[in-house]
Design a protein around this motif. Sequence first.
Motif, short mmCIF file in Angstrom:
data_model
loop_
_atom_site.label_atom_id
_atom_site.label_comp_id
_atom_site.label_asym_id
_atom_site.label_seq_id
_atom_site.Cartn_x
_atom_site.Cartn_y
_atom_site.Cartn_z
N TYR A 13 -81.34 22.45 -52.44
CA TYR A 13 -82.36 22.40 -53.47
C TYR A 13 -83.12 23.71 -53.57
CZ TYR A 13 -81.32 17.43 -53.43
OH TYR A 13 -80.67 16.23 -53.51
N GLU A 14 -83.21 24.46 -52.50
CA GLU A 14 -83.92 25.74 -52.55
C GLU A 14 -83.20 26.71 -53.47
OE1 GLU A 14 -86.91 26.33 -51.34
OE2 GLU A 14 -86.88 24.22 -50.74
N LYS A 48 -84.06 25.65 -56.96
CA LYS A 48 -85.45 25.99 -57.25
C LYS A 48 -85.61 27.48 -57.54
CE LYS A 48 -88.66 24.06 -54.63
NZ LYS A 48 -89.34 23.50 -53.45
N ALA A 65 -80.62 20.03 -63.19
CA ALA A 65 -81.75 19.18 -62.83
C ALA A 65 -81.97 18.19 -63.96
CB ALA A 65 -83.02 20.01 -62.58
N PRO A 106 -81.48 17.49 -58.59
CA PRO A 106 -82.93 17.71 -58.53
C PRO A 106 -83.64 17.04 -59.70
CG PRO A 106 -81.76 19.75 -58.14
CD PRO A 106 -80.74 18.78 -58.60
N ASN A 143 -93.31 13.60 -53.69
CA ASN A 143 -92.82 14.84 -53.10
C ASN A 143 -92.46 14.64 -51.63
OD1 ASN A 143 -92.32 17.71 -52.91
ND2 ASN A 143 -94.35 17.94 -52.03
N PRO A 167 -86.70 14.22 -51.33
CA PRO A 167 -86.43 15.66 -51.23
C PRO A 167 -85.90 16.28 -52.52
CG PRO A 167 -84.80 14.37 -50.01
CD PRO A 167 -85.89 13.43 -50.39
N ASN A 168 -85.34 15.46 -53.41
CA ASN A 168 -84.82 16.03 -54.65
C ASN A 168 -85.83 16.04 -55.79
OD1 ASN A 168 -84.51 13.18 -54.71
ND2 ASN A 168 -82.91 13.32 -56.27
N ILE A 203 -88.41 18.11 -57.06
CA ILE A 203 -88.71 19.51 -56.73
C ILE A 203 -89.83 20.12 -57.56
CG2 ILE A 203 -86.35 19.91 -55.90
CD1 ILE A 203 -85.83 21.40 -58.57
N GLY A 204 -90.31 19.38 -58.57
CA GLY A 204 -91.34 19.97 -59.40
C GLY A 204 -91.86 19.02 -60.45
N ASP A 211 -94.68 25.91 -52.97
CA ASP A 211 -93.29 26.08 -53.39
C ASP A 211 -92.83 24.97 -54.34
OD1 ASP A 211 -93.33 24.06 -51.49
OD2 ASP A 211 -91.43 24.67 -50.57
N PHE A 212 -93.72 24.02 -54.64
CA PHE A 212 -93.41 22.96 -55.61
C PHE A 212 -93.38 23.60 -57.00
CE2 PHE A 212 -94.53 18.92 -57.90
CZ PHE A 212 -93.50 18.12 -57.38
#
Length: 306
Positions: free
Chosen positions: A5-6, A9, A109, A139, A162, A166-167, A169-170, A191-192
């Motif tokens: 996921y990073e 993101k 996503a 995501p 959140n 874990p997926n 992400i925002g 980092d969100f």
Amino acid sequence: MVANYEEVKSRLRGSMAPVITPFTKNHDVDYEKLAELIEFQIDNGSHAISVTGTSGEPSSLSVEEREKVMETAVKTVNGRVPVAPGTGSTNHAETMRLTKSAEEMGADAALVIVPYYNKPNQEALFKHFKTVADSVEIPVIIYNIPGRTAQNLQVSTLARLNDACPNIIGVKESNKDFEHVNRVLLNCGRDFLLFSGIELLCYPMLAIGGTGSISATANVLPSKVAELHDAWFDGDVERAQELHYDLMPLNDVLFKDTNPAPVKSALGMMGKIEPELRLPMDVPSKDLQQEIYETLKQYNIKAQYA
């Protein structure tokens, strides 16, 4: 399936253009024009593409049409930029189906709106989003737009989601309460991913650590919306501020009637689409159409209006 996921993101930043859904004069979805609009966005620097969000009139589309619009977007983009289609609905089962479809199509996503009209409480919202997120590995970006949904997703609920998923992400915050927006990053972590859905807050949200914007104005002037983000991320604060104020008259006129009616009128004047909407949505008044035309001329956008 998405494992990192990073990495996703890191790519979902800047101007994510919420492309409108074009219709023919007979009110059929014009998939060919949709592909052309997506190419227009990519050619003019948009950093990501979304479809079937608010600007895409999802409540005027059947589930099958929404799936075909999403599929058209993923195929047209072909990996050049991220794609995050809107998959939310007031119906939980539809949201599950559309989010799964986005995953299977290869979207990067899914943008999932707070259910509208039925006003679920915070615990119900938590269960809804958790169930959707747990059903896929793609995501998920939550879409909070209380002016349309009649319910605000509280920061405490978003923070719970959140932590639990874990997926997730925002969030896209179409929320004029800037204190609320600040508390999103305080409670969900810096980092969100925080996207602005309010045009006049696109620049201010970047200043507090936001990721970018999902702005309807990008349909009409994608190059300047993208440039604002490029300037900010390049450290050119003065240029980003200049573009913020430069875009303000266009932002204002495009929201003098319900989105996406003014945007579609503008794109029609630019010769890109038939400016059709499906009832109960309809075209703006003649006076507003004239004002849209005059505003387009201020930006040296080639347009015609009879």
